[in-house]
Scaffold this active site. Sequence first.
Site, PDB file in Angstrom:
ATOM      1  N   ARG A 180     -47.431  -9.727 -28.604  1.00 36.20           N
ATOM      2  CA  ARG A 180     -46.392 -10.529 -27.940  1.00 36.20           C
ATOM      3  C   ARG A 180     -47.001 -11.721 -27.205  1.00 36.20           C
ATOM      4  O   ARG A 180     -46.443 -12.824 -27.211  1.00 36.20           O
ATOM      5  CB  ARG A 180     -45.603  -9.643 -26.988  1.00 36.20           C
ATOM      6  CG  ARG A 180     -44.434 -10.339 -26.313  1.00 36.20           C
ATOM      7  CD  ARG A 180     -44.659 -10.389 -24.825  1.00 36.20           C
ATOM      8  NE  ARG A 180     -43.565 -11.034 -24.117  1.00 36.20           N
ATOM      9  CZ  ARG A 180     -43.544 -11.237 -22.820  1.00 36.20           C
ATOM     10  NH1 ARG A 180     -44.579 -10.820 -22.080  1.00 36.20           N
ATOM     11  NH2 ARG A 180     -42.553 -11.848 -22.237  1.00 36.20           N
ATOM     12  N   SER A 190     -31.083   0.833 -23.285  1.00 36.29           N
ATOM     13  CA  SER A 190     -30.958   0.398 -21.895  1.00 36.29           C
ATOM     14  C   SER A 190     -32.347   0.191 -21.319  1.00 36.29           C
ATOM     15  O   SER A 190     -33.109   1.138 -21.168  1.00 36.29           O
ATOM     16  CB  SER A 190     -30.194   1.450 -21.070  1.00 36.29           C
ATOM     17  OG  SER A 190     -30.132   1.083 -19.714  1.00 36.29           O
ATOM     18  N   GLY A 215     -38.358   2.848 -19.928  1.00 43.02           N
ATOM     19  CA  GLY A 215     -38.967   2.761 -18.609  1.00 43.02           C
ATOM     20  C   GLY A 215     -39.857   1.527 -18.494  1.00 43.02           C
ATOM     21  O   GLY A 215     -40.027   0.759 -19.436  1.00 43.02           O
ATOM     22  N   HIS A 266     -25.104  16.209 -29.138  1.00 46.77           N
ATOM     23  CA  HIS A 266     -25.628  17.448 -29.709  1.00 46.77           C
ATOM     24  C   HIS A 266     -24.635  18.129 -30.634  1.00 46.77           C
ATOM     25  O   HIS A 266     -24.961  19.153 -31.265  1.00 46.77           O
ATOM     26  CB  HIS A 266     -26.024  18.411 -28.595  1.00 46.77           C
ATOM     27  CG  HIS A 266     -27.195  19.282 -28.942  1.00 46.77           C
ATOM     28  ND1 HIS A 266     -27.886  19.176 -30.131  1.00 46.77           N
ATOM     29  CD2 HIS A 266     -27.803  20.295 -28.260  1.00 46.77           C
ATOM     30  CE1 HIS A 266     -28.841  20.063 -30.160  1.00 46.77           C
ATOM     31  NE2 HIS A 266     -28.817  20.768 -29.042  1.00 46.77           N
ATOM     32  N   ASP A 276     -29.262  17.235 -34.008  1.00 45.33           N
ATOM     33  CA  ASP A 276     -30.102  18.313 -33.468  1.00 45.33           C
ATOM     34  C   ASP A 276     -31.387  17.720 -32.894  1.00 45.33           C
ATOM     35  O   ASP A 276     -31.709  16.542 -33.075  1.00 45.33           O
ATOM     36  CB  ASP A 276     -30.432  19.353 -34.544  1.00 45.33           C
ATOM     37  CG  ASP A 276     -31.044  18.737 -35.794  1.00 45.33           C
ATOM     38  OD1 ASP A 276     -31.929  17.866 -35.657  1.00 45.33           O
ATOM     39  OD2 ASP A 276     -30.622  19.095 -36.901  1.00 45.33           O
TER      40      ASP A 276
END
Length: 492
Positions: A301, A409, A434, A462, A466
């Site tokens: 980058r 997000s 994060g 769910h 799975d």
Amino acid sequence: MAAVRSLRLSYRSLGYWVCVRRIRSCSRVQFRNPEHLISNKSIVKLSHQHRLFRTTAVSSGQIVQFKLSDIGEGITEVTVKEWYIKEGDSVSQFDSICEVQSDKASVTITSRYDGVIRKLYYNVDDTAFVGKPLVDIETDVLKDVAPEEDIVETPAMSHDEHTHQEIKGHKTLATPAVRRLAMENNIKLSEIVGTGRDQRILKEDILNFLAKQTGAILPPSPKLEITPPPPRSETTPAIPKDKALLMPTPLSKPAVFTGKDRSEPLKGIQKAMVKTMSAALNIPHFGYCDEIDMSHLVKLRNELKAVSEARGIKLSFLPFFLKAASLGLLHYPILNASVDEKNQSITYKASHNIGIAMDTQQGLIVPNVKNVQVCSVFEVAAEVNRLQTLGSLGQLGTKDLTGGTFTLSNIGTIGGTYAKAVILPPEVAIGALGKIQVLPRFNSKGEVIKAQIMNISWSADHRIIDGATMARFSNIWKSYLENPASMLLDLK
């Protein structure tokens, strides 16, 4: 003069009829010069305090109720965020009237008529409903077919007030508070260059103009000055420690708090969040976390950053995350699907419309980049730049905010390493990124090295996904980011 029940006046030479009725009492009726009948709104001048009469034809136009039309997506109510006009302003077709905020997007409402604004039905932050009147506009468009209206004669706008509305046909944009501030300081808005959107004049523009005219300098905010205690004189005896403990402590009055609780109705994006998150809690969430070594991607980058900026695009890590997710969805399309509980079916989405959760002044919104599966990393970066710019200005449209199939997000831009993301129905998966941290890790030779580590937290529906499927998708997404050169083999 005695009470007048019905009065009919005829100016046959002008072909003009005026019918006045139900005038209970007045002290004098005065007719203006006939030449004023065409140019002036007031035909009959009554020297009564309440000059209210009913007429079947108004020479200056008819009052039309401009209603809030359907803006799509099943929206039934909006919040009025800003008025661009006030009562008495002249408007033309396609002039901006106000800005409204729905639970999906911000929309600017424009006029369909040429005329004069006579009434605003809502204040700022009020809730307006689709199909209900927004403003009243006096116009000549429907003069021959308009119904009877109650007309209240009002004093004409003064020349000074008119200069604040139109300058040689050019309409100045400013809120009523800004116009009032300009009038109180005898400032013509035509002399000020607005720095707001569409050259809108802001309060700061007025204050800066005043400062330049008067040479005044705006005072800085006051600061609390702390005065140090005076130095103890050598002649002043020191207080013994045993007696200092016996000295009484002065009593101080407890602080009195006078604040009050306040309640506000849920509006716009907050109201949409309540609805969406309530539906999301009906989905059984499965969580999965892992860490990504971003060292190679950080280096790549940095090498491409200058090239991208030369093309006018800011290159962040997010376009790489979106493209890697799209490549992973090609292998596991179940994560790019939706569930129809009523019909007991699964719809696999062909387009990868990947949403990016965005923190704005209006609240949390999730626009999405359309068709990431056919876009290059640079094209994704350009679209991310566009969405972030519009999001910061509160101008994202309904098209940008709808149709998402998968979401990421990037909570790490604010802080934190892990997050439990909540799925946005009807989607079935979401990831929370994060922050990137420099941490010690072991290489293949067992040596401690410095690594750029980022954590990822996945949430999946769910009912149809799975744990093994979620883990495999995460692994392939991770491999593309840890070895970004491998993305070249699968790019289309």
